[in-house]
Structure formats: C-alpha cells, structure tokens
Enzyme design. Structure first.
Site, PDB file in Angstrom:
ATOM      1  N   GLU A  92       0.833  -1.260   0.201  1.00 51.49           N
ATOM      2  CA  GLU A  92      -0.008  -0.015   0.019  1.00 51.49           C
ATOM      3  C   GLU A  92       0.889   1.044   0.203  1.00 51.49           C
ATOM      4  O   GLU A  92       1.702   1.508   0.828  1.00 51.49           O
ATOM      5  CB  GLU A  92      -0.790  -0.136   1.327  1.00 51.49           C
ATOM      6  CG  GLU A  92      -2.040   0.770   1.115  1.00 51.49           C
ATOM      7  CD  GLU A  92      -2.264   2.164   1.894  1.00 51.49           C
ATOM      8  OE1 GLU A  92      -1.524   3.028   1.208  1.00 51.49           O
ATOM      9  OE2 GLU A  92      -2.129   1.947   2.960  1.00 51.49           O
ATOM     10  N   CYS A 137      -1.402   8.805   3.772  1.00 49.03           N
ATOM     11  CA  CYS A 137      -1.476   8.477   2.012  1.00 49.03           C
ATOM     12  C   CYS A 137      -2.903   8.822   1.322  1.00 49.03           C
ATOM     13  O   CYS A 137      -2.765   9.066   0.212  1.00 49.03           O
ATOM     14  CB  CYS A 137      -0.903   7.184   1.743  1.00 49.03           C
ATOM     15  SG  CYS A 137      -1.996   6.016   2.504  1.00 49.03           S
TER      16      CYS A 137
HETATM   17  C1  UN1 Z   1      -1.521   5.800   5.047  1.00 52.67           C
HETATM   18  O1  UN1 Z   1      -1.582   6.857   5.347  1.00 52.67           O
HETATM   19  O2  UN1 Z   1      -0.367   5.219   5.059  1.00 52.67           O
HETATM   20  O3  UN1 Z   1      -7.888   6.388   5.305  1.00 52.67           O
HETATM   21  C2  UN1 Z   1      -2.668   5.042   4.807  1.00 52.67           C
HETATM   22  C3  UN1 Z   1      -7.080   6.902   5.908  1.00 52.67           C
HETATM   23  C4  UN1 Z   1      -5.945   6.175   6.339  1.00 52.67           C
HETATM   24  C5  UN1 Z   1      -4.779   6.238   5.546  1.00 52.67           C
HETATM   25  C6  UN1 Z   1      -3.843   5.209   5.841  1.00 52.67           C
HETATM   26  N1  UN1 Z   1      -6.482   4.634   6.311  1.00 52.67           N
HETATM   27  O4  UN1 Z   1      -6.702   8.066   6.073  1.00 52.67           O
END
Ligand code: UN1
Length: 530
Positions: free
Chosen positions: A264, A298
């Site tokens: 991810e 992210c």
């Molecule tokens: C990350 O920032 O690495 O929806 C992923 C969201 C979180 C993001 C996680 N689940 O803001």
C-alpha cells in the site's frame, strides 16, 4: 490513574503563562486536566535498541519453526487471542494515546481515531478469519470428497510506516497472525516504542513468543535482511512507491520460495469540486483532508480541482478557515496541525515547496505561525517552516499549511507528504479531460467529489482508477470494515486493508481429494491386510 503533570507550558519556557487559543479556551487548563495530554506531558519516550542484521537469520529460523504449530491452533482460538488484544488496547487507552502524542506527534483527535482503528483491525480480522478459514466441502463426483482449506503460508515480514504507527502496524501483524502465519514486524524507525507496546500486548493476549517478533532498524540493513531471507514467505509493506518497487526487485532476486508483495503506497489524491457544490462543505472537507495530521496520510488531499465559476468563493472561504487552524505541538490539547515527523521530513517538504515555486506554482495562502511559536522559533525558521524546542528539549519541525496554484494537473508529479495543497481550475466542458489528466498521473488511491448533480459522482467514480471514492465529505480516515482502503497503479497492489478480501492474500489454499470408493479407499487396504 494518570498523575497530572506539574503545571508548565508545553513550549518549555513560557512557564505559567495562560495562553488562550484561537477558540478562546484556556489551554493551560485543558492540557493538564485532560488525562491523555497530562499523561503525554509526563511521558518520556524510551529509546530502544535496533536489531542487528545478523540477528535476522536466527530469528527467521525460529519463526519458520514455530509457524506450523501456530497454524494448527484452531482459527477460533487465534481469533480469540486477537479479540483479547483488542480488549487490552482499550484497557490501556490513556498510556497508548499518550505515546502516540509524544512519539508520533499525533494530535489528540488523531490519536483517538488511530487507537480506534487498531482495535477495529483486531476485531474485524478475527471475525473475517473465523468465517474464511472454515474448511469447505466442495460438491464433486460420487466416490470422492473434496475439501478446500486455508492455512498460513509461513513466516511473514510486515514493514510499516510512522504515520500510523499503531493502526497500520497492528493491522498488518494481526492479519498475518490470525491466518496462521508467524511474523517479523519491522516498524518505522521513528515509532518503535508504540510498536513494541503492541507486540508486548500481543504476547500478553496469548500469541506465543516465538510466533511474533519486533525487529526495529533501518530499512537498508535490517529491512533488507528480512526481505531477502530465504525463509521469508510473505511481505506486507506500507510506505512509498519507490521502496515498494525496491522490495519487489529484491523478492524477485532472492533465493527460496516465490514471494508476492502486498503493498500500500502513495497517492496524488484529487478532489473535484463542481459549480453546484456546497462551499461550506467543500471547505470543511479540504481542511480535514489536506491539513489534518499535517497532511501526513497517504489518503490526504493533494490536488484541489475547482470548477472556475466557484473558485473565488471557495478560495476566499478556505483562506479564512486556514487562518483559524492552530499549529502547535501535538501534546497541546488545542493543536489542529502538529509538527511533521522529523527534521528529514521537514527538509524534504521545504525542498518540494521550493521546486513547486521554481516550476511556476503561485502561493495562494499559508497559515501564519502563532505568535508564541514565532517568539520561540530557532534560527533558520521561515514562513514556510519552523523549528522549536519542546518542554523535553526535543526539536519539533513544523511546516505551515499552504495552497499553491498550478496551471496544469501534469505539473503535480510527485507526492508531497505534508500540509501542502496544489489547486487547479477546470472549465465546465472539460470534466472528462480532467479525469484523463488525473488518471495519467498513474496513482489511484483516493479521490473526492463535491457536487449536487445527480449521477455526476457515479460518472467520476466510473472514470477514476482510484480505490476509494469519497462523495460530499472528506477523503481520509477510512473505517475498517466499512471503507476497505487501498489503491491501484502507483498506489499499491491491493487487496484492500480492512476489507473482506484482505486475508485471502495471506493464506495458502489446500484442496484435499479423497477417493472414498472401495477400490481406492481404506476398505481395499483392510481387505488385503486380512
Ligand atoms: C496511510 O496513510 O499510509 O484513510 C494509509 C486513511 C488511512 C490512511 C492510511 N487509512 O486516512
């Protein structure tokens, strides 16, 4: 019981001074009476030893040897252990939240949401695994039985980021464990204490000590040794696209089993605002998506695409809202925008801002530093970035929330992992071209849509390659089980975390076919034996 910290100001030197924040609250009172901020003020984050690369080989041998026994534990029992872990997380709430504030610079609101997410991951994967891993008898020809069962694949390496040091760390590790794998967990170097707290909690919940291990250390040495080890049978990674590619190459080249990567990674996430959107709602969603957590998610909004008819209205209201944001240390109850994770992150962001400016981007607005921060800023601080020492003489590195105007979407070429938003306008007849430009960036994580036109959101969702589409709301904080999270292309390999298919990537399938006729079955053997 959490002991209240002695009265002091979290900036260190402004002792005893009462500082009303922009919301008119007396923050000295809020900090010391709130049990979590009080615990955080009293906390010193321990510095923990790194693993050495030469420790990786014996460790993976242990994990490899222990895995078959763990895999034979009934899934119901493994699920129960993960549920125990969820209960322990909840019962240690204040201490864990304080650690998130101090070690990861999470605001109180973000820390509460993150703990909730970690608890949800434990409970959700426990339920999913129990349903998924029940052996299934498949209908087949008479004379044979066919049973499909899922089992763990072996020793997994889980590599997690500092921006969700509890939730993503726990999500990866629990998913791999509950499906019958053993785990070497490598947390980000910046957030080892919170990771250690979770691994200890797993042991306490009932995970055998030889089934899960914490392996802190640099990615280049410790991470590489873990990924390259011949006994590693699975890798889960959350972090940058570049590192994911590097891990892929290493896995392809290494000895031992062929190992798929569950990754991810990043995103250049857009929000499309059309002229029918409700401007107050847009502003609320932009502030939360681009600047909360100092933009260090992210999922965060990076590229605001506003239809030209409403751009002035949106920017005027957004500018006002940005001046209401309180920048400050995470241990301050009032803080909306905390520091970025470390000096390196700040330097990278300031360099990216400089590149934006060199590329012709125009600064539209930037949140001003609070007066007391400015008064204490270390030399070298500017309007864009500021450093100050906190009450424990640790340097805090801030980047001010800002918005830059760019002319074309293609100008946004790199993910900027901080509170830096780029904005672009679009004309009514150019929506599909806009979608093409966004898809051409190659990422596919989150996208926001703000519209009141029937069918427009569905149209945009159909044309977008993004894994998560958020309509008329913010685009962060995916809820486990409700909003499975993850992307395509440069944003990752899937499957989505917190979704019904995630655990499938962590199991091996085994079909057992048994001949039940007399000719091939036990009856024939027994007859011959007589
Ligand atoms: C990350 O920032 O690495 O929806 C992923 C969201 C979180 C993001 C996680 N689940 O803001």
């Amino acid at each position: 019981d959490v002991a209240l910290a002695a009265p002091r100001d979290i900036y260190g030197t402004l002792q005893g001074q009462i500082r009303p924040n922009s919301k008119g609250m007396d923050m000295t009172y809020a900090n010391e009476r709130n049990p979590v901020t009080a615990a955080a003020l009293a906390l010193r984050v321990p510095t923990l030893a790194e693993s050495r690369p030469e420790e990786v080989d014996p460790l993976l041998r242990t994990l490899h040897a222990a895995q078959p026994r763990w895999d034979m534990v009934p899934v119901e029992r493994r699920a129960e252990i993960m549920t125990n872990a969820a209960d322990l997380l909840e019962s240690r709430r204040e201490a864990l939240l304080a650690l998130l504030l101090r070690e990861a610079h999470k605001t109180l609101g973000d820390a509460v949401a993150e703990l909730r997410e970690a608890v949800d991951f434990c409970r959700y994967y426990a339920i999913q695994a129990t349903a998924l891993m029940r052996p299934e008898t498949l209908p087949g020809p008479t004379g044979e039985t066919n049973t499909l069962r899922l089992r763990g694949r072996g020793a997994f390496v889980c590599i997690s980021p500092w921006n969700f040091p509890l939730a993503i760390f726990a999500g990866q590790v629990v998913a791999a464990l509950v499906t019958g794998n053993s785990v070497a967990a490598k947390p980000a170097e910046q957030t080892v204490a919170i990771a250690r707290a979770f691994v200890e909690l797993l042991w306490e919940a009932g995970v055998p000590r030889d089934v899960v291990a914490l392996v802190p250390g640099p990615g280049e040495t410790v991470g590489a040794a873990l990924v390259n080890h011949p006994l590693t049978t699975g890798v889960v990674f959350t972090g940058s696209t570049g590192v994911a590619r590097h891990i892929y190459r290493s896995l392809a080249a290494k000895e031992g089993p062929i190992v798929p990567l569950i990754a991810e990674t990043g995103g250049i996430n857009a929000m499309i605002v059309d002229s029918t959107a409700l401007v107050e709602q847009v502003v609320d969603a932009v502030i939360a998506s681009a600047f909360r957590s100092a933009g260090q998610r992210c999922s965060a909004l990076r590229l605001l695409c506003v239809q030209e008819e409403v751009v002035e209205e949106v920017l005027a209201m957004l500018g006002g809202a940005m001046q209401e944001l309180t920048i400050g240390p995470a241990v301050d109850y009032a803080t909306d925008v905390p520091p970025v994770i470390d000096a390196e992150a700040q330097a990278a962001l300031l360099a990216q801002i400089a590149r934006l400016e060199q590329g012709g981007a125009r600064l539209l607005m930037r949140t001003a530093w609070p007066a007391e921060m400015q008064a204490m800023a270390l030399t070298g601080s500017t309007e864009a970035g500021l450093v100050l020492q906190d009450d424990q003489r640790r340097d805090l590195h801030f980047v001010a929330p800002c918005i830059y105007a760019i002319d074309r979407i293609a100008q946004a070429r790199e993910e900027i992992f901080g509170p830096v938003l780029q904005a672009v306008t679009w004309k009514a007849d150019r929506l599909d071209a806009l979608m093409d430009d966004l898809n051409a960036l190659g990422f596919g994580l989150t996208i926001g849509v703000q519209t009141r036109i029937d069918g427009r959101a569905a149209h945009i969702a159909a044309r977008s390659r993004c894994g998560n589409v958020y309509v008329n709301r913010n685009m962060i904080g995916a809820v486990v089980g409700l909003q499975p999270f993850g992307g395509e292309g440069l944003s990752g390999t899937g499957p989505k975390a917190g979704g019904p298919h995630y655990l499938l990537s962590m199991v091996a399938e085994q079909t057992v076919t048994i001949n039940t006729t007399a000719a091939g079955g036990n009856a024939a053997l027994l007859a011959r034996a007589k």
